[in-house]
Design a protein around this motif. Structure first.
Motif, PDB file in Angstrom:
ATOM      1  N   ASP A  12       0.844  -1.209   0.000  1.00 21.85           N
ATOM      2  CA  ASP A  12       0.000   0.000   0.000  1.00 21.85           C
ATOM      3  C   ASP A  12       0.879   1.259   0.000  1.00 21.85           C
ATOM      4  OD1 ASP A  12      -2.307  -1.466  -0.065  1.00 21.85           O
ATOM      5  OD2 ASP A  12      -2.710  -1.305   2.097  1.00 21.85           O
ATOM      6  N   ALA A  13       1.938   1.224   0.834  1.00 25.68           N
ATOM      7  CA  ALA A  13       2.833   2.377   0.894  1.00 25.68           C
ATOM      8  C   ALA A  13       3.529   2.557  -0.460  1.00 25.68           C
ATOM      9  CB  ALA A  13       3.861   2.191   1.998  1.00 25.68           C
ATOM     10  N   ALA A  14       3.954   1.445  -1.071  1.00 19.06           N
ATOM     11  CA  ALA A  14       4.617   1.519  -2.377  1.00 19.06           C
ATOM     12  C   ALA A  14       3.630   2.003  -3.435  1.00 19.06           C
ATOM     13  CB  ALA A  14       5.173   0.159  -2.758  1.00 19.06           C
ATOM     14  N   GLN A  15       2.372   1.487  -3.328  1.00 13.22           N
ATOM     15  CA  GLN A  15       1.348   1.902  -4.284  1.00 13.22           C
ATOM     16  C   GLN A  15       1.068   3.389  -4.130  1.00 13.22           C
ATOM     17  OE1 GLN A  15       0.248  -0.205  -6.587  1.00 13.22           O
ATOM     18  NE2 GLN A  15      -0.998   1.377  -7.531  1.00 13.22           N
ATOM     19  N   SER A  16       1.019   3.842  -2.892  1.00  6.62           N
ATOM     20  CA  SER A  16       0.778   5.254  -2.596  1.00  6.62           C
ATOM     21  C   SER A  16       1.935   6.092  -3.144  1.00  6.62           C
ATOM     22  CB  SER A  16       0.631   5.436  -1.089  1.00  6.62           C
ATOM     23  OG  SER A  16       0.553   6.794  -0.767  1.00  6.62           O
ATOM     24  N   GLU A  17       3.168   5.600  -2.936  1.00  5.87           N
ATOM     25  CA  GLU A  17       4.352   6.317  -3.434  1.00  5.87           C
ATOM     26  C   GLU A  17       4.334   6.341  -4.953  1.00  5.87           C
ATOM     27  OE1 GLU A  17       7.748   8.550  -3.057  1.00  5.87           O
ATOM     28  OE2 GLU A  17       6.449   7.904  -1.416  1.00  5.87           O
ATOM     29  N   ASP A  22       3.514   9.149  -9.852  1.00  4.10           N
ATOM     30  CA  ASP A  22       2.786   9.273 -11.124  1.00  4.10           C
ATOM     31  C   ASP A  22       2.123  10.643 -11.238  1.00  4.10           C
ATOM     32  OD1 ASP A  22       3.428   6.871 -12.232  1.00  4.10           O
ATOM     33  OD2 ASP A  22       1.545   5.866 -11.723  1.00  4.10           O
ATOM     34  N   SER A  23       1.518  11.099 -10.131  1.00  7.57           N
ATOM     35  CA  SER A  23       0.859  12.410 -10.128  1.00  7.57           C
ATOM     36  C   SER A  23       1.880  13.517 -10.356  1.00  7.57           C
ATOM     37  CB  SER A  23       0.141  12.659  -8.808  1.00  7.57           C
ATOM     38  OG  SER A  23      -0.965  11.828  -8.679  1.00  7.57           O
ATOM     39  N   GLU A  24       3.014  13.425  -9.644  1.00  9.50           N
ATOM     40  CA  GLU A  24       4.060  14.438  -9.808  1.00  9.50           C
ATOM     41  C   GLU A  24       4.610  14.402 -11.240  1.00  9.50           C
ATOM     42  OE1 GLU A  24       6.998  13.712  -6.801  1.00  9.50           O
ATOM     43  OE2 GLU A  24       5.691  14.437  -5.184  1.00  9.50           O
ATOM     44  N   ALA A  25       4.823  13.182 -11.781  1.00  8.67           N
ATOM     45  CA  ALA A  25       5.335  13.039 -13.143  1.00  8.67           C
ATOM     46  C   ALA A  25       4.331  13.590 -14.145  1.00  8.67           C
ATOM     47  CB  ALA A  25       5.645  11.578 -13.444  1.00  8.67           C
ATOM     48  N   ASP A  26       3.021  13.276 -13.899  1.00  6.45           N
ATOM     49  CA  ASP A  26       1.975  13.797 -14.792  1.00  6.45           C
ATOM     50  C   ASP A  26       1.940  15.322 -14.742  1.00  6.45           C
ATOM     51  OD1 ASP A  26       1.254  11.304 -15.670  1.00  6.45           O
ATOM     52  OD2 ASP A  26      -0.516  11.125 -14.365  1.00  6.45           O
TER      53      ASP A  26
END
Length: 183
Positions: A12-17, A22-26
């Motif tokens: 979950d932590a990895a998925q959250s990271e 992904d959001s920052e990259a987007d």
């Protein structure tokens, strides 16, 4: 806690990271794309403005060139007309009646014979000139008519031939003649 819970928490932590990255990259991709679009619009605008300026310059050069060509053609046409007028004047002079020729010769001789000692004329006017002038008749010259008066030592020749008078008048009054004919 079980191993599954720890793995799930790590997942979950990895998925959250991953989601956060992904959001920052987007966001970063979106920012880069926006900047690239703005740069592309700016470059496109600059190139379009330069192309429009180049088109205006080329158009102005073409217009100037066309105007110059029109002026040149007009001047050539005017010169051709003035040349025709000159030729017509020569033709008119060459068809003077003997009476008219004698009248003109008399006027020229009376006005200018005191300026010289010898006189010349065209062959057709020789007898008239000999009759009208007290100067020594020296010979024939090739001209439309009129006379040439020369001083005793031949250093001064005064050209009162119809050709010479016509040429002189034409040169002196060419602009005025052009203005009258062409406005």
């Amino acid at each position: 806690m079980g191993l599954e819970t720890v793995v799930k928490d790590i997942m979950d932590a990895a998925q959250s990271e991953v989601s956060k990255l992904d959001s920052e990259a987007d966001a970063e991709v979106s920012l880069i794309l926006d900047e690239a679009k703005q740069n592309a619009k700016r470059i496109m605008g600059e190139r379009l403005a330069k192309a429009e300026d180049d088109i205006k310059k080329v158009r102005q050069q073409e217009i100037s060139s066309a105007n110059l060509e029109v002026k040149r053609t007009l001047l050539n046409a005017r010169k051709e007309i003035l040349d025709k007028v000159y030729v017509q004047a020569v033709e008119t002079i060459s068809t003077f009646s003997p009476e008219k020729n004698e009248e003109l010769l008399k006027s020229l001789i009376e006005s200018y014979e005191s300026s010289g000692n010898r006189i010349y004329s065209d062959a057709g006017s020789e007898e008239i000139v000999k009759k009208l002038s007290s100067l020594e008749y020296t010979g024939n010259i090739d001209c439309l008519g009129g006379v040439v008066i020369e001083n005793e030592d031949g250093t001064i020749k005064l050209d009162y031939t119809y050709d010479g008078i016509l040429k002189s008048v034409n040169e002196r009054l060419l602009k005025q003649t052009s203005d009258i004919l062409f406005g």
